[in-house]
Design a protein around this motif. Sequence first.
Motif, PDB file in Angstrom:
ATOM      1  N   SER A 168     -87.118   7.380   2.677  1.00 31.85           N
ATOM      2  CA  SER A 168     -87.800   6.378   3.495  1.00 31.85           C
ATOM      3  C   SER A 168     -86.871   5.629   4.444  1.00 31.85           C
ATOM      4  O   SER A 168     -87.338   4.989   5.389  1.00 31.85           O
ATOM      5  CB  SER A 168     -88.513   5.362   2.597  1.00 31.85           C
ATOM      6  N   ASP A 169     -85.576   5.712   4.219  1.00 31.37           N
ATOM      7  CA  ASP A 169     -84.608   4.987   5.039  1.00 31.37           C
ATOM      8  C   ASP A 169     -84.146   5.866   6.202  1.00 31.37           C
ATOM      9  O   ASP A 169     -83.698   7.000   5.994  1.00 31.37           O
ATOM     10  CB  ASP A 169     -83.414   4.565   4.180  1.00 31.37           C
ATOM     11  N   PHE A 170     -84.241   5.343   7.413  1.00 36.58           N
ATOM     12  CA  PHE A 170     -83.882   6.130   8.594  1.00 36.58           C
ATOM     13  C   PHE A 170     -82.420   6.557   8.572  1.00 36.58           C
ATOM     14  O   PHE A 170     -82.097   7.710   8.868  1.00 36.58           O
ATOM     15  CB  PHE A 170     -84.169   5.335   9.872  1.00 36.58           C
ATOM     16  N   ARG A 171     -81.522   5.630   8.246  1.00 37.79           N
ATOM     17  CA  ARG A 171     -80.098   5.973   8.251  1.00 37.79           C
ATOM     18  C   ARG A 171     -79.792   7.060   7.230  1.00 37.79           C
ATOM     19  O   ARG A 171     -79.049   8.007   7.513  1.00 37.79           O
ATOM     20  CB  ARG A 171     -79.246   4.732   7.983  1.00 37.79           C
ATOM     21  N   ALA A 172     -80.369   6.925   6.035  1.00 39.52           N
ATOM     22  CA  ALA A 172     -80.138   7.937   4.996  1.00 39.52           C
ATOM     23  C   ALA A 172     -80.641   9.304   5.448  1.00 39.52           C
ATOM     24  O   ALA A 172     -79.990  10.333   5.207  1.00 39.52           O
ATOM     25  CB  ALA A 172     -80.818   7.516   3.694  1.00 39.52           C
ATOM     26  N   ALA A 173     -81.799   9.313   6.105  1.00 40.12           N
ATOM     27  CA  ALA A 173     -82.346  10.583   6.593  1.00 40.12           C
ATOM     28  C   ALA A 173     -81.444  11.183   7.669  1.00 40.12           C
ATOM     29  O   ALA A 173     -81.193  12.399   7.689  1.00 40.12           O
ATOM     30  CB  ALA A 173     -83.755  10.367   7.134  1.00 40.12           C
ATOM     31  N   LYS A 174     -80.937  10.347   8.571  1.00 42.10           N
ATOM     32  CA  LYS A 174     -80.060  10.842   9.635  1.00 42.10           C
ATOM     33  C   LYS A 174     -78.756  11.397   9.069  1.00 42.10           C
ATOM     34  O   LYS A 174     -78.282  12.448   9.499  1.00 42.10           O
ATOM     35  CB  LYS A 174     -79.765   9.723  10.643  1.00 42.10           C
ATOM     36  N   GLU A 175     -78.191  10.692   8.109  1.00 44.06           N
ATOM     37  CA  GLU A 175     -76.937  11.151   7.521  1.00 44.06           C
ATOM     38  C   GLU A 175     -77.121  12.467   6.782  1.00 44.06           C
ATOM     39  O   GLU A 175     -76.274  13.364   6.855  1.00 44.06           O
ATOM     40  CB  GLU A 175     -76.388  10.074   6.580  1.00 44.06           C
ATOM     41  N   LYS A 176     -78.250  12.604   6.079  1.00 42.34           N
ATOM     42  CA  LYS A 176     -78.537  13.844   5.367  1.00 42.34           C
ATOM     43  C   LYS A 176     -78.753  14.991   6.355  1.00 42.34           C
ATOM     44  O   LYS A 176     -78.261  16.114   6.153  1.00 42.34           O
ATOM     45  CB  LYS A 176     -79.772  13.659   4.482  1.00 42.34           C
TER      46      LYS A 176
END
Length: 208
Positions: free
Chosen positions: A29-37
Amino acid sequence: MMAKLQQQSRLRRLLAVESARIMADEGVSDFRAAKEKAARRLGASGDAQQGWPSNAEIEAELQSRLQLFHGEAHNAELRQLREQAAQSMHWLAAFQPRLIGPVLSGTATRHAAITLHLFADTPESVIFFLMDQQVAYEEAWQRLHYGDAPARDYPSLKLNYAGADLRLVLFELDEDRRSPASPVDGRPLRRATLAQLQKLLEEGSPPP
């Protein structure tokens, strides 16, 4: 130079698409976490992050993906989440609940928690209410931004009510007049009252 710019633009687009896929299919649900992944998967984790897609770009991709690949299933899941949100807001009516986030905007998946902003004279008022209701909860903090002002940490509570995962962010009574910044585009976060949510459910229309 032109070839490099085209390559950067292509990578930005790929990162947006993969980030949206991760959020839609894997429950991130977190944008930054999704981008990093997404960056790790595409071998771009060492690239300058200023070239990565914005949260708004990813949300646009997420909306398209949910409609294209999930269609009716997504619409049914979203309606269920909104109905659960309405039930929870009725339960918490004493604290002037406002619905925010993906459940309101329409990008929530079945993995999403329902986020409500509550307004009370003290955080203990909400905690005492939950204790009286014999509802277990976890305490946490939510960092929010207001324009260029320094970020503020607000108490929040995580709990389950009637089968729904809730995240309650607690504000003072007079803080309903000014909304914190959205993590998507930095504009004031949209908040919906119970009446607005019920109208949304009745009409099946876009969020207010």
